[in-house]
Structure formats: structure tokens, C-alpha cells
Design an enzyme around this catalytic site. Structure first.
Site, PDB file in Angstrom:
ATOM      1  CD  GLU A 141      -2.413   1.425   2.719  1.00 34.48           C
ATOM      2  OE1 GLU A 141      -3.414   2.161   2.808  1.00 34.48           O
ATOM      3  OE2 GLU A 141      -1.917   0.820   3.701  1.00 34.48           O
ATOM      4  CG  ASP A 176      -6.206   4.339   2.141  1.00 31.32           C
ATOM      5  OD1 ASP A 176      -6.770   5.427   1.915  1.00 31.32           O
ATOM      6  OD2 ASP A 176      -6.164   3.820   3.264  1.00 31.32           O
ATOM      7  CD  GLN A 202      -7.062   0.088   4.100  1.00 31.33           C
ATOM      8  OE1 GLN A 202      -6.110   0.796   3.792  1.00 31.33           O
ATOM      9  NE2 GLN A 202      -7.046  -0.689   5.169  1.00 31.33           N
ATOM     10  CD  GLU A 238      -6.374   2.378   7.272  1.00 33.12           C
ATOM     11  OE1 GLU A 238      -5.561   1.695   7.894  1.00 33.12           O
ATOM     12  OE2 GLU A 238      -6.161   2.815   6.129  1.00 33.12           O
TER      13      GLU A 238
END
Length: 255
Positions: A141, A176, A202, A238
Site C-alpha cells: 500500500e 487506499d 480502503q 479506515e
């Protein structure tokens, strides 16, 4: 509508960690993720997950001493032995808890440093082999430098190039949306371009990392695009709730 996983490191913090599983299930979630389970025996975490009727989406490999600001070991050549031990521990926990994915954090290092780059490639190869042996996926990530200054993997294009380099192995992208917007922007286009290598998504609002719908992005449009692209995994929530976690879930009921 995407399938959402509650991030128990950020959400439901009104409860002790082991009580957050049932709280997430009571709030309507079918899956969870979190940073680390290692403060508790894997069997205890697995029991909480099962009793709450939840699926595990993913968690991180051990990342060094988090309380001292360490954020991963992969790009740190002097920590190679510790990294290998961390992979073994993560795989052990993942096998008992039943997670399909593990996230390997890179650590704080200069991406232009040849020693750090070589260490990271070694780590990626080693972790890919050990997770594949157990049928577990491995994700990397990119993380923005505002939230995590000095993080080695701080660019989505570099991450995809690494994944392409590892080809048929089980290495995929943890995309993300919060980090993508801060690093590069262009969320909708890049989702389409990168979907073939995305294993986990996310979400959090930008710029303050609160509930979806409270920032600068059109999160409803993003969710619709995720569906249109045929993504079948979980979208991890998140984010840091503005207040009480359950009271802040009105966005979820609108999706």
C-alpha cells in the site's frame, strides 16, 4: 453497493479491542480489518471473529516498534532477520484467524536509496513465497507523506510497477482512496487503470480522514464506480469517526 469492512483500529474505539468485533457485527458489518492482532493470542481473536459471525478482510504484518514510530521493516536491510520472523508470525496468525490477505508495510526509508530498494525487493519476494505457501494473498500500500513522513512506498505508480515485476506471484495492491487522493488525485481514472491488480480497497474522507461524505470527494460516485468495475472484495472503512462510531454510520445507510 460495495461490501464494507469495519477497521477496528479506528472504529468502535468506545470499546476494548476484543469487544469491537461484536460491536461491528451489531452495527451491520459483515467483515473487519485492523492494524495488528498480535497483542492477543491468535485463537482468542479467531474466537471473537467467529462468535460475531464476521469475516476477516486483512491485517498488517508486524511493523517493528509502532509506539516508537516504526512503520514496517521491509526496506530496512539491517532488520532482515527480524523481518523474516515477522513474516512467520503474521502467517501463523493469518492461518489461525483465517484472513485472505496480509499487508506488508515498507518502513521508513528513502526510496532512492539502493540498499533500501534492494531490501524491499528481497522482502517482497520472501513474503510472497511464504504467504503463497499457505494460500494467503500479499498486498502493498502506498501511504502519503503527510500522514507518514518518510514512508518508503509513497507512490502508486511505483507500487504497480513492483507488482508487475513480480508477475504471477500473489502480490497485489491495497488501494487506499484517502492516500491516493492526497498523493496523486485522479481517483476514478486510476481505479479503472489499476483494478486488475487491486486486492483490497480502503476509504476515508479527504482531508481529515473522517466518515465518507464529509470531505472533498464524491464518495457515492466512487462507490458506484467500484461496483461498475466489478470489484468483489471488501472496502475497508479506515477512518476516524467524528464522534460516536454508530452515530456516524448514517453514510452507510445511504449507500
Amino acid at each position: 453497493m460495495p461490501r464494507f469492512a469495519a477497521n477496528l483500529s479506528m472504529m468502535f474505539t468506545e470499546h476494548d479491542f476484543l469487544d469491537r468485533f461484536q460491536a461491528a457485527a451489531d452495527a451491520g458489518f459483515e467483515a473487519v480489518e485492523y492494524l495488528f492482532p498480535y497483542d492477543f493470542p491468535a485463537e482468542v481473536v479467531a474466537e471473537k471473529l467467529t462468535n460475531a459471525g464476521l469475516s476477516q478482510a486483512l491485517f498488517n504484518m508486524p511493523a517493528g516498534d509502532w509506539s516508537k514510530g516504526e512503520r514496517g521493516l521491509a526496506a530496512l536491510p539491517e532488520r532482515r532477520d527480524e523481518f523474516r520472523e515477522a513474516v512467520a508470525k503474521a502467517v501463523h496468525y493469518a492461518t489461525i484467524i483465517g484472513t485472505p490477505l496480509l499487508h506488508m508495510m515498507s518502513g521508513l526509508a528513502d526510496p532512492r536509496d539502493p540498499a533500501a530498494a534492494a531490501s524491499y525487493r528481497y522482502a517482497l519476494s520472501f513474503a510472497a513465497e511464504k504467504t503463497a505457501e499457505k494460500g494467503i494473498g500479499l498486498v502493498i500500500e502506498p501511504i502519503n507523506g503527510r500522514d507518514m513522513p518518510g514512508y518508503f512506498l509513497n507512490d502508486f505508480n511505483s507500487a504497480v510497477a513492483l507488482i508487475d515485476e513480480f508477475g504471477p506471484r500473489n502480490v497485489k495492491l491495497q488501494y487506499d482512496i484517502y492516500h491516493r487522493q492526497i498523493i496523486h488525485g485522479d481517483v476514478l481514472t486510476s481505479l479503472g487503470q489499476m483494478m486488475q491488480v487491486i486486492a483490497h480497497i480502503q476509504i476515508a474522507s479527504v482531508p481529515l480522514r473522517h466518515e465518507p461524505g464529509t470531505g472533498e470527494l464524491n464518495d457515492a460516485m466512487i462507490f458506484a464506480e467500484i461496483d461498475r468495475l466489478g470489484y468483489g472484495g471488501y472496502v475497508g472503512c479506515e477512518y476516524r469517526p467524528l464522534g460516536d462510531t454508530v452515530a456516524g454510520l448514517t453514510w452507510l445507510n445511504k449507500t
